[in-house]
Scaffold this motif. Structure first.
Motif, mmCIF file in Angstrom:
data_model
loop_
_atom_site.group_PDB
_atom_site.id
_atom_site.type_symbol
_atom_site.label_atom_id
_atom_site.label_comp_id
_atom_site.label_asym_id
_atom_site.label_seq_id
_atom_site.Cartn_x
_atom_site.Cartn_y
_atom_site.Cartn_z
ATOM 1 N N HIS A 1 0.830 -1.202 0.000
ATOM 2 C CA HIS A 1 0.000 0.000 0.000
ATOM 3 C C HIS A 1 0.868 1.257 0.000
ATOM 4 C CE1 HIS A 1 -2.790 3.094 1.399
ATOM 5 N NE2 HIS A 1 -2.038 3.270 2.461
ATOM 6 N N THR A 2 1.859 1.294 0.875
ATOM 7 C CA THR A 2 2.700 2.481 1.008
ATOM 8 C C THR A 2 3.563 2.696 -0.230
ATOM 9 O OG1 THR A 2 2.811 1.967 3.375
ATOM 10 C CG2 THR A 2 4.281 3.675 2.577
ATOM 11 N N ILE A 3 4.136 1.614 -0.746
ATOM 12 C CA ILE A 3 4.959 1.728 -1.958
ATOM 13 C C ILE A 3 4.100 2.182 -3.140
ATOM 14 C CG2 ILE A 3 6.312 0.418 -3.650
ATOM 15 C CD1 ILE A 3 7.409 -1.243 -1.317
ATOM 16 N N SER A 4 2.899 1.605 -3.261
ATOM 17 C CA SER A 4 1.998 1.990 -4.355
ATOM 18 C C SER A 4 1.582 3.449 -4.232
ATOM 19 C CB SER A 4 0.750 1.098 -4.361
ATOM 20 O OG SER A 4 1.089 -0.246 -4.586
ATOM 21 N N LEU A 5 1.387 3.916 -2.988
ATOM 22 C CA LEU A 5 1.034 5.317 -2.758
ATOM 23 C C LEU A 5 2.170 6.236 -3.205
ATOM 24 C CD1 LEU A 5 -1.603 6.440 -1.636
ATOM 25 C CD2 LEU A 5 -0.512 6.651 0.599
ATOM 26 N N ASN A 6 3.409 5.804 -2.955
ATOM 27 C CA ASN A 6 4.573 6.567 -3.421
ATOM 28 C C ASN A 6 4.603 6.630 -4.944
ATOM 29 O OD1 ASN A 6 5.619 7.294 -0.978
ATOM 30 N ND2 ASN A 6 7.049 5.603 -0.819
ATOM 31 N N ILE A 7 4.306 5.487 -5.584
ATOM 32 C CA ILE A 7 4.279 5.457 -7.051
ATOM 33 C C ILE A 7 3.193 6.390 -7.572
ATOM 34 C CG2 ILE A 7 3.764 4.001 -9.067
ATOM 35 C CD1 ILE A 7 5.033 1.658 -7.481
ATOM 36 N N LEU A 8 2.032 6.380 -6.901
ATOM 37 C CA LEU A 8 0.911 7.230 -7.310
ATOM 38 C C LEU A 8 1.304 8.703 -7.288
ATOM 39 C CD1 LEU A 8 -2.760 6.625 -6.139
ATOM 40 C CD2 LEU A 8 -1.921 8.893 -6.668
ATOM 41 N N THR A 9 2.053 9.104 -6.242
ATOM 42 C CA THR A 9 2.415 10.522 -6.108
ATOM 43 C C THR A 9 3.622 10.910 -6.958
ATOM 44 O OG1 THR A 9 3.747 10.004 -4.143
ATOM 45 C CG2 THR A 9 1.480 10.701 -3.778
ATOM 46 N N GLN A 10 4.493 9.933 -7.305
ATOM 47 C CA GLN A 10 5.726 10.255 -8.017
ATOM 48 C C GLN A 10 5.608 10.111 -9.533
ATOM 49 O OE1 GLN A 10 8.414 11.551 -6.571
ATOM 50 N NE2 GLN A 10 7.546 11.368 -4.522
ATOM 51 N N SER A 11 4.682 9.262 -10.008
ATOM 52 C CA SER A 11 4.643 8.938 -11.440
ATOM 53 C C SER A 11 4.294 10.148 -12.300
ATOM 54 C CB SER A 11 3.643 7.805 -11.704
ATOM 55 O OG SER A 11 2.330 8.194 -11.355
ATOM 56 N N ASP A 12 3.509 11.081 -11.753
ATOM 57 C CA ASP A 12 3.113 12.275 -12.526
ATOM 58 C C ASP A 12 4.328 12.991 -13.102
ATOM 59 O OD1 ASP A 12 0.599 11.676 -11.754
ATOM 60 O OD2 ASP A 12 0.272 13.418 -10.485
ATOM 61 N N ARG A 13 5.287 13.302 -12.233
ATOM 62 C CA ARG A 13 6.431 14.104 -12.654
ATOM 63 C C ARG A 13 7.323 13.370 -13.639
ATOM 64 N NH1 ARG A 13 6.810 15.855 -6.543
ATOM 65 N NH2 ARG A 13 5.196 14.270 -6.574
ATOM 66 N N ILE A 14 7.423 12.056 -13.459
ATOM 67 C CA ILE A 14 8.246 11.257 -14.380
ATOM 68 C C ILE A 14 7.649 11.304 -15.778
ATOM 69 C CG2 ILE A 14 9.046 8.915 -14.908
ATOM 70 C CD1 ILE A 14 9.018 8.405 -11.833
ATOM 71 N N ASP B 1 10.937 21.709 -18.247
ATOM 72 C CA ASP B 1 10.293 22.949 -17.804
ATOM 73 C C ASP B 1 8.896 22.669 -17.244
ATOM 74 O OD1 ASP B 1 12.487 24.383 -18.560
ATOM 75 O OD2 ASP B 1 11.657 25.036 -20.479
ATOM 76 N N ALA B 2 8.125 21.855 -17.969
ATOM 77 C CA ALA B 2 6.774 21.513 -17.515
ATOM 78 C C ALA B 2 6.831 20.735 -16.208
ATOM 79 C CB ALA B 2 6.047 20.698 -18.584
ATOM 80 N N ALA B 3 7.810 19.825 -16.107
ATOM 81 C CA ALA B 3 7.968 19.043 -14.874
ATOM 82 C C ALA B 3 8.317 19.962 -13.707
ATOM 83 C CB ALA B 3 9.050 17.979 -15.047
ATOM 84 N N GLY B 4 9.125 20.995 -13.987
ATOM 85 C CA GLY B 4 9.497 21.942 -12.947
ATOM 86 C C GLY B 4 8.308 22.748 -12.453
ATOM 87 N N VAL B 5 7.462 23.212 -13.406
ATOM 88 C CA VAL B 5 6.261 23.966 -13.035
ATOM 89 C C VAL B 5 5.331 23.102 -12.198
ATOM 90 C CG1 VAL B 5 4.161 25.066 -13.921
ATOM 91 C CG2 VAL B 5 6.363 25.522 -15.020
ATOM 92 N N TYR B 6 5.088 21.879 -12.667
ATOM 93 C CA TYR B 6 4.175 20.973 -11.956
ATOM 94 C C TYR B 6 4.718 20.641 -10.563
ATOM 95 C CZ TYR B 6 0.998 17.055 -11.133
ATOM 96 O OH TYR B 6 0.037 16.220 -10.603
ATOM 97 N N SER B 7 6.036 20.447 -10.462
ATOM 98 C CA SER B 7 6.654 20.107 -9.171
ATOM 99 C C SER B 7 6.466 21.225 -8.158
ATOM 100 C CB SER B 7 8.147 19.813 -9.352
ATOM 101 O OG SER B 7 8.332 18.659 -10.126
ATOM 102 N N LEU B 8 6.599 22.474 -8.614
ATOM 103 C CA LEU B 8 6.422 23.601 -7.695
ATOM 104 C C LEU B 8 4.967 23.691 -7.233
ATOM 105 C CD1 LEU B 8 7.988 26.153 -6.501
ATOM 106 C CD2 LEU B 8 6.648 27.421 -8.159
ATOM 107 N N ILE B 9 4.022 23.510 -8.177
ATOM 108 C CA ILE B 9 2.601 23.536 -7.813
ATOM 109 C C ILE B 9 2.305 22.422 -6.808
ATOM 110 C CG2 ILE B 9 0.232 23.396 -8.668
ATOM 111 C CD1 ILE B 9 1.757 25.837 -9.714
ATOM 112 N N TYR B 10 2.846 21.264 -7.064
ATOM 113 C CA TYR B 10 2.612 20.121 -6.170
ATOM 114 C C TYR B 10 3.236 20.382 -4.802
ATOM 115 C CZ TYR B 10 1.249 15.277 -5.396
ATOM 116 O OH TYR B 10 0.611 14.147 -4.948
ATOM 117 N N GLN B 11 4.420 20.997 -4.811
ATOM 118 C CA GLN B 11 5.094 21.329 -3.548
ATOM 119 C C GLN B 11 4.243 22.294 -2.731
ATOM 120 O OE1 GLN B 11 7.781 19.821 -2.733
ATOM 121 N NE2 GLN B 11 8.617 20.920 -0.990
ATOM 122 N N TYR B 12 3.630 23.271 -3.400
ATOM 123 C CA TYR B 12 2.745 24.207 -2.702
ATOM 124 C C TYR B 12 1.532 23.477 -2.119
ATOM 125 C CZ TYR B 12 -1.098 27.482 -2.140
ATOM 126 O OH TYR B 12 -2.185 28.161 -1.634
ATOM 127 N N ALA B 13 0.905 22.629 -2.933
ATOM 128 C CA ALA B 13 -0.275 21.894 -2.466
ATOM 129 C C ALA B 13 0.074 20.965 -1.301
ATOM 130 C CB ALA B 13 -0.875 21.091 -3.617
#
Length: 470
Positions: free
Chosen positions: A224-237, A246-258
């Motif tokens: 469960h925990t590993i899959s949750l990590n994959i769920l949150t990390q796969s977007d940026r990859i 550049d797009a990954a950087g923008v999304y990462s900052l938005i995600y960091q704020y959220a």
């Protein structure tokens, strides 16, 4: 009186957990630009990779045994200290076996993880120390000893910053070592203090009954925990692959704020969970339902606030070049709201020791997120990733609702009323998004919603404040 004391402790813990978590995150945010300017991007990347591998391997080395503490406190009420000591011992045993295998095959393992052998040794030391701290924090949480956990949080944050600066003074090449040692040294110091404390309590023990009990609850949650990590990390990859850095950087900052919202939600969970397990065990179901509504209202309000101030926060954190990602804020925050809601159902699965179903839901949600990202990100850009993540979290919510109600036959909550808070935040997000170009109407809307919330929950707010001042 006992019930009041319990919820009062939970409320105090929630307030102080939130304050300490926000303070820790603030220190991290303030110092990050300094570190990035003192290190090369390659050095910073290596340190980030080290941290990522640590997060994954810590799940394996501790076997998620901290999840079993909530129920273990009830089932081994008179021997809870011993039970925690047994989970420490088992964690050391697992980490020791893992370390021995890694050291025997250190060359191929280092190559596979893209780290040199010295970093591998530091990683193994960090896993021993981090596992100790993780289990100790869990024990403190379920003993309502929030002061120790606040100390651990602040010591780790301040210690990491201080030691990183110190090592950066002396290390002039391969400066990723400075950042990594900044992680490892405070963790080792804390682990040493905790280890001595556990020795003084004579807590450490080998107890197969405790081990079997703990693994039955926690082992299924590893996936469960590993899959949750994959769920949150796969977007940026995937964004990086299809849309570029550049797009990954923008999304990462938005995600960091959220994720600032997530810090508050985690702090709330850390205080709510111990009280919930005690109260649910005593069959005080009305008390749970009475307190869960204002709790969810507060979470909804935090999410509403985050969505409202999003454009200005992004402007401060990253500048105008990051404003292209402002439409990602609402779906990401709504996803975190859905995550908080399904945690109410996971806690029931843990309490009833029926965690074998939990990982299934997370694996399904992670797979859905991955497939949807691959399909829609190339077509609609990085904003699509925010919505696919929201869909995945909603699927996860529905799966856990099905597990508790249909498979475990548990009908504790007023489910529609709980989900209404998600709908309220969703409607507000839609209206707020339309006002993103008009700051005054948007903030007037927030003031209006604040007044409504204050009027509806006036009694709860005053009651909590009075108890906190007693």
């Amino acid at each position: 009186m006992k019930k009041n004391t319990g919820i009062q402790n939970a409320f105090k813990a929630g307030v102080w957990y939130s304050i300490s978590a926000i303070a820790a995150k603030s220190i991290s945010i303030i110092t990050t630009p300094i570190f990035t300017r003192m290190m090369t991007t390659s050095d910073y990347g290596l340190a980030a990779t080290f941290s990522s591998w640590y997060s994954i391997f810590l799940i394996i080395c501790t076997a998620n045994l901290s999840y079993s503490h909530s129920r273990g406190k009830i089932d081994f009420q008179n021997n809870f200290v011993k039970y925690v000591g047994a989970t420490h011992t088992l964690s050391y045993l697992i980490t020791g076996i893992f370390s021995a295998i890694a050291l025997v095959f250190i060359s191929p393992v280092s190559k596979a993880l893209d780290m040199n052998p010295l970093l591998m040794v530091l990683l193994l030391l960090y896993l021993f120390a981090g596992g100790t701290v993780n289990l100790a924090q869990s024990e403190n949480r379920y003993q309502y000893d929030y002061k120790k956990n606040i100390f651990i949080t602040l010591f780790t944050t301040v210690g990491t910053v201080a030691f990183t600066f110190l090592f950066l003074i002396f290390i002039k090449e391969n400066r990723y070592y400075a950042k990594i040692l900044g992680f490892v040294v405070p963790a080792i110091l804390l682990a040493g203090w905790i280890f001595i404390s556990e020795l003084q309590k004579k807590a450490f023990c080998i107890n197969f009954e405790y081990w079997k009990y703990g693994l039955r609850i926690s082992l299924p949650l590893v996936f469960h925990t590993i899959s949750l990590n994959i769920l949150t990390q796969s977007d940026r990859i995937i964004i990086n692959k299809f849309c570029g850095n550049d797009a990954a950087g923008v999304y990462s900052l938005i995600y960091q704020y959220a994720m600032l919202v997530n810090i508050i939600l985690n702090a709330i969970n850390e205080s709510w969970n111990p009280w919930f397990h005690d109260t649910y065990h005593e069959k005080k179901y009305n008390s749970i339902n009475t307190n869960i509504m204002p709790l969810n209202a507060f979470v909804a309000y935090v999410c509403i606030g985050c969505i409202t101030v999003g454009p200005e926060a992004i402007l401060i954190l990253g500048g105008e070049q990051y404003l292209s990602g402002k439409n990602c804020i609402a779906p990401i925050v709504l996803g975190l709201m859905a995550q908080f809601l399904f945690s109410h159902y996971i806690i029931l699965e843990v309490h009833h020791k029926e965690t074998q179903y939990t990982s299934f839901g997370t694996i399904v949600a992670a797979s859905i997120n991955l497939v949807l990202n691959i399909i829609f990100v190339p077509i609609f850009g990085f904003t699509a990733a925010a919505y696919t993540t929201l869909i995945a979290y909603l699927v996860l919510y529905l799966i856990h609702l099905f597990i508790t109600k249909k498979m475990l036959k548990i009908n504790l909550y007023q489910d529609f009323k709980l989900f209404m808070w998600f709908i309220i935040v969703g409607v507000y997000a839609g209206v707020s998004n339309m006002l993103y170009s008009s700051i005054i109407p948007r903030y007037l809307l927030l003031i209006f919603v604040t007044i409504i919330f204050a009027l509806i929950f006036k009694k709860d707010i005053l009651s909590k404040l009075r108890r906190n001042n007693v």
